[in-house]
Design a protein around this motif. Sequence first.
Motif, PDB file in Angstrom:
ATOM      1  N   LEU A  24       0.812  -1.215   0.000  1.00 32.17           N
ATOM      2  CA  LEU A  24       0.000   0.000   0.000  1.00 32.17           C
ATOM      3  C   LEU A  24       0.842   1.261   0.000  1.00 32.17           C
ATOM      4  CD1 LEU A  24      -2.805  -1.010   2.532  1.00 32.17           C
ATOM      5  CD2 LEU A  24      -2.992  -0.823   0.054  1.00 32.17           C
ATOM      6  N   ARG A  27       6.149   2.907  -3.586  1.00 28.02           N
ATOM      7  CA  ARG A  27       5.781   3.320  -4.926  1.00 28.02           C
ATOM      8  C   ARG A  27       6.608   2.608  -5.986  1.00 28.02           C
ATOM      9  NH1 ARG A  27       2.622   7.705  -4.770  1.00 28.02           N
ATOM     10  NH2 ARG A  27       3.155   8.347  -6.888  1.00 28.02           N
ATOM     11  N   ILE A  93       4.874   3.580  -9.643  1.00 26.50           N
ATOM     12  CA  ILE A  93       3.488   3.341 -10.018  1.00 26.50           C
ATOM     13  C   ILE A  93       2.683   4.641 -10.117  1.00 26.50           C
ATOM     14  CG2 ILE A  93       3.360   0.974  -9.154  1.00 26.50           C
ATOM     15  CD1 ILE A  93       1.949   2.294  -6.668  1.00 26.50           C
ATOM     16  N   VAL A  96       2.148   5.440 -13.660  1.00 28.17           N
ATOM     17  CA  VAL A  96       1.284   4.554 -14.446  1.00 28.17           C
ATOM     18  C   VAL A  96      -0.170   4.788 -14.024  1.00 28.17           C
ATOM     19  CG1 VAL A  96       0.891   2.194 -15.160  1.00 28.17           C
ATOM     20  CG2 VAL A  96       3.145   2.892 -14.442  1.00 28.17           C
ATOM     21  N   ASN A  97      -0.762   5.820 -14.649  1.00 33.85           N
ATOM     22  CA  ASN A  97      -2.140   6.172 -14.253  1.00 33.85           C
ATOM     23  C   ASN A  97      -3.065   6.379 -15.473  1.00 33.85           C
ATOM     24  OD1 ASN A  97      -1.015   8.462 -15.220  1.00 33.85           O
ATOM     25  ND2 ASN A  97      -1.482   9.758 -13.461  1.00 33.85           N
ATOM     26  N   LEU A  99      -5.466   4.738 -16.488  1.00 36.73           N
ATOM     27  CA  LEU A  99      -6.883   4.421 -16.281  1.00 36.73           C
ATOM     28  C   LEU A  99      -7.606   5.470 -15.448  1.00 36.73           C
ATOM     29  CD1 LEU A  99      -6.834   0.578 -15.715  1.00 36.73           C
ATOM     30  CD2 LEU A  99      -7.685   1.846 -17.685  1.00 36.73           C
ATOM     31  N   ARG A 100      -6.928   6.644 -15.215  1.00 31.51           N
ATOM     32  CA  ARG A 100      -7.620   7.630 -14.386  1.00 31.51           C
ATOM     33  C   ARG A 100      -8.859   8.182 -15.125  1.00 31.51           C
ATOM     34  NH1 ARG A 100      -4.380  12.573 -11.905  1.00 31.51           N
ATOM     35  NH2 ARG A 100      -4.579  13.387 -14.008  1.00 31.51           N
ATOM     36  N   GLY A 101      -9.973   8.262 -14.404  1.00 37.62           N
ATOM     37  CA  GLY A 101     -11.230   8.706 -15.053  1.00 37.62           C
ATOM     38  C   GLY A 101     -11.296  10.173 -15.253  1.00 37.62           C
TER      39      GLY A 101
END
Lengths: 101, 783
Positions: A24, A27, A93, A96-97, A99-101
């Motif tokens: 969690l 990074r 990470i 690597v974004n 898929l952000r809406g």
Amino acid sequence: MAVTIEWYIALSTILFTLGALGVLLRRNAIIIFMSVELMLNSANLLLVAFAHHLGDATGQVLVFFVMTVAAAEVAVGLALIVAIFQSKKSIDIGDVNLLRG
Amino acid sequence: MNLFGLAPLLLILPLIGVFFNTVVGRRLVAADAPSGEKWSGWFATAMSGSAFIVAVLIFFSLPTVDYHAQTVVLWDWFNMPSTDFHVQWAMYFDTLSATMLLVVTGVGSLIHIYAIGYMHGDKDFARFFTYLNLFLFFMLILVTGNSYLMLFVGWEGVGLCSFLLIGFWYDKPNGVGILNGDAARKAFVANRVGDFAMIMAMSLTFWVFKTLEFEGVIETALHMFEEGGKAAPISFGMFTAEFQVVLSAITVLFLIGATGKSAQIPLFIWLPDAMAGPTPVSALIHAATMVTSGIYLITRSNVLFEIVRETGFQMAGIISVPDLVAVVGACTAVYAGLIAFTQFDVKKVLAYSTVSQLGFMIAAVGMGAYVAGMFHLITHAFFKALLFMGSGSIIHGMEHGHHHLHDHGHGGHGDDHHDDHHDDHHEDDFDPQDMRTMGGLWKKMPVTFGVYVIGSLALAGIFPFAGFWSKDEILAHAQVNEFAIFSFINIMLTIGAFCTAFYMTRQIKMVFFGEPRHEAAVHASESNRLMTRPLVFLAVLSVFGGFLNTPNFSEPEGYGSDYASEEKYEESGDHSETEAILAAGGSKTTFTLALEHWLEHSIQSFELTEEGVVHMPHTPIVLQYNVAVTSSIIAIGAILIAWFLVFRGYPMKPEDDDPLQAAPVIGTVWAFFQGLPLDSLYMNGWVKRVFLPLGEISNLIDWDFWHNFVHERLIRDTFVTSADFFSKVLDPLGVDGAVNGVGKSLRNFANGLRSTQTGNVGNYALGLFLGVAAVIAYFVFAA
């Protein structure tokens, strides 16, 4: 001081908690990956401990399966990380974004 | 010999003619006029002639069935059980309809032949014969229909054909300035008034008698009459009426119908203008056949009229319906006779003469002299068709003379354009029907002259021509009956007879004698044989037609007045007893009263006794020598006065006054009648005072109220307002708002959800852990 089953439970809990927090909070993708392995192995440790404690081999057999699946997962996961690194030149990470809406 | 099965041919043959000329004949004439005209004309004539042959066969079949009326049903028409309304498309043959059949098809065929000659060269040759055959078709329906409704079908049909044929030359103006199309419309409208009365009469007839068939109506009427005062009054829902009152209403409506079709006061104004049509039409429709439908109608309904006479019911306490019929006829006879004095158009004289003679017939049937009326109808058909076709021959001759003159003029003044122009203008002014331009034609047209004189003598009632016998029979009826009103009719008809002889003499003198008053008359020539042959044939009929119903020359033995009232006449078929008496007492000549005996089977004579309605033999007509002598003196006197005193001044120039016009007192009367008082009354009193103001009002209603207020304000504005509400308020706010609102709120909700989708793997992993934790918690604590 005999090593009882409680010791094994405590150790595996500590290991799982460390792995979960690593997933969690860190990074770096490789660190997260290693934390996932840590959680898997804490579960394995607990399986072996209870197998021994209960005198039942089922838990020990199950560990072999987990290790096999973990090895396959590592192969896929490391390949993904290499691919991400080749395109992003980073394994953070946060980068690597897509898929952000 | 029962040939009634042939009856449908009477209708089919003319229809074939109609279709032939509509489809084939028109093209044949267009392709090659001379041969096409032969085909078209002779085919139509063949159809008419074949119908005549069928009529003759039916005529000779009637004695073989003992004179019983025959009904030939073609098919069912109306069948409404709820109102008991049954009408069949059926033909009804009794001696009356057989007589009419012979007149219609016989005279019709002769006129067809004549028309081939008369219409030669007309561009609408085939259309003319189409109409002529169509007329024949409807006229045959009229005279053979077995019910009032069938009669009405024919009645309307011949009205249509009359309209089409009056307006046949719709693009040419008529002699007196009224357009042919206007004349046709005038005829149509005047007839509508009568037709309206016919519809009313039929509705009442059905209401009272529950049938429209002649046989049923007559039977029921006699039965109700028998019951007399005991019969229940006829209920009309809100009120009731006595039988004789309703029957009077029906018969008076029939009379109005007859005044329309048979050109009586007050509706006769259309007939003189109807002369705008081609002359064969005037002869066939407007003299011989169609205009006699009113007389046929009343004769057909004779039982109804006689019952009204027997009940003694008087309208408004003044006059009974049959008497009114007689008075209308008698007044028309005199009135139209007087107008005929004042006409200069050769056909107009004959037209008013026809109106006058129809008045004689109507007066006859009004007096109950149905056979006399029919007799005059038949003889009149002969000599009036003859006179009209003769006038057509005269017009043809005059036109021919004028063309000759015109051609000659061209030859003489070929170089002079100014003169040519003058000639053309002159041609437009020339009226080949104006008697003032004629004169001396007897040398040019000997055949026409001969037959015309015969026709005139027959019309004037000179012994022994046909008109003498028929007119005398009517006058005799007026004299021998005891009713007071008949004296008035007798006087009127005698004046009418005087007029007849007078105007015919005037016409013959103007047309055939003296010096030619126009170059066209100088060059006039006789018409061809196609036209003169039928004339000669009709002239023969005009001479001998009177012997159809020669009266007894003396009172027969055993034929006292007591016989008529006492002998019972049980079955209409059983006439042997009467015939024996008639044969024994009456003249041995077979011609004597032939028509009377023939029609006896159709026209019932009856009396109400204590035993009920009793059928009576007809009282035979005995020659009334005083009437015969008086009327002969009057007719010959009229001819002599006209010839030697009044019109010795002829020949006269077109611009001259008529000698009657020049006379001091008579001139005023002459001018009055030449002004066509009833026509101008209609024009000034009705059309200008009532019709046009009503037109203004109806325009007001139609335009200001109906169009501007109802249509524009009420309907259109309401519509626009409500449409605006829908398009500007309800649609954008309501419909669009609902649809867009759904979309917008979904979008806002989705935008809220978007922020949770961070793309950060850590967040997703946290969610995963929390989810797993929740599942575990569920199993640990809840399960």
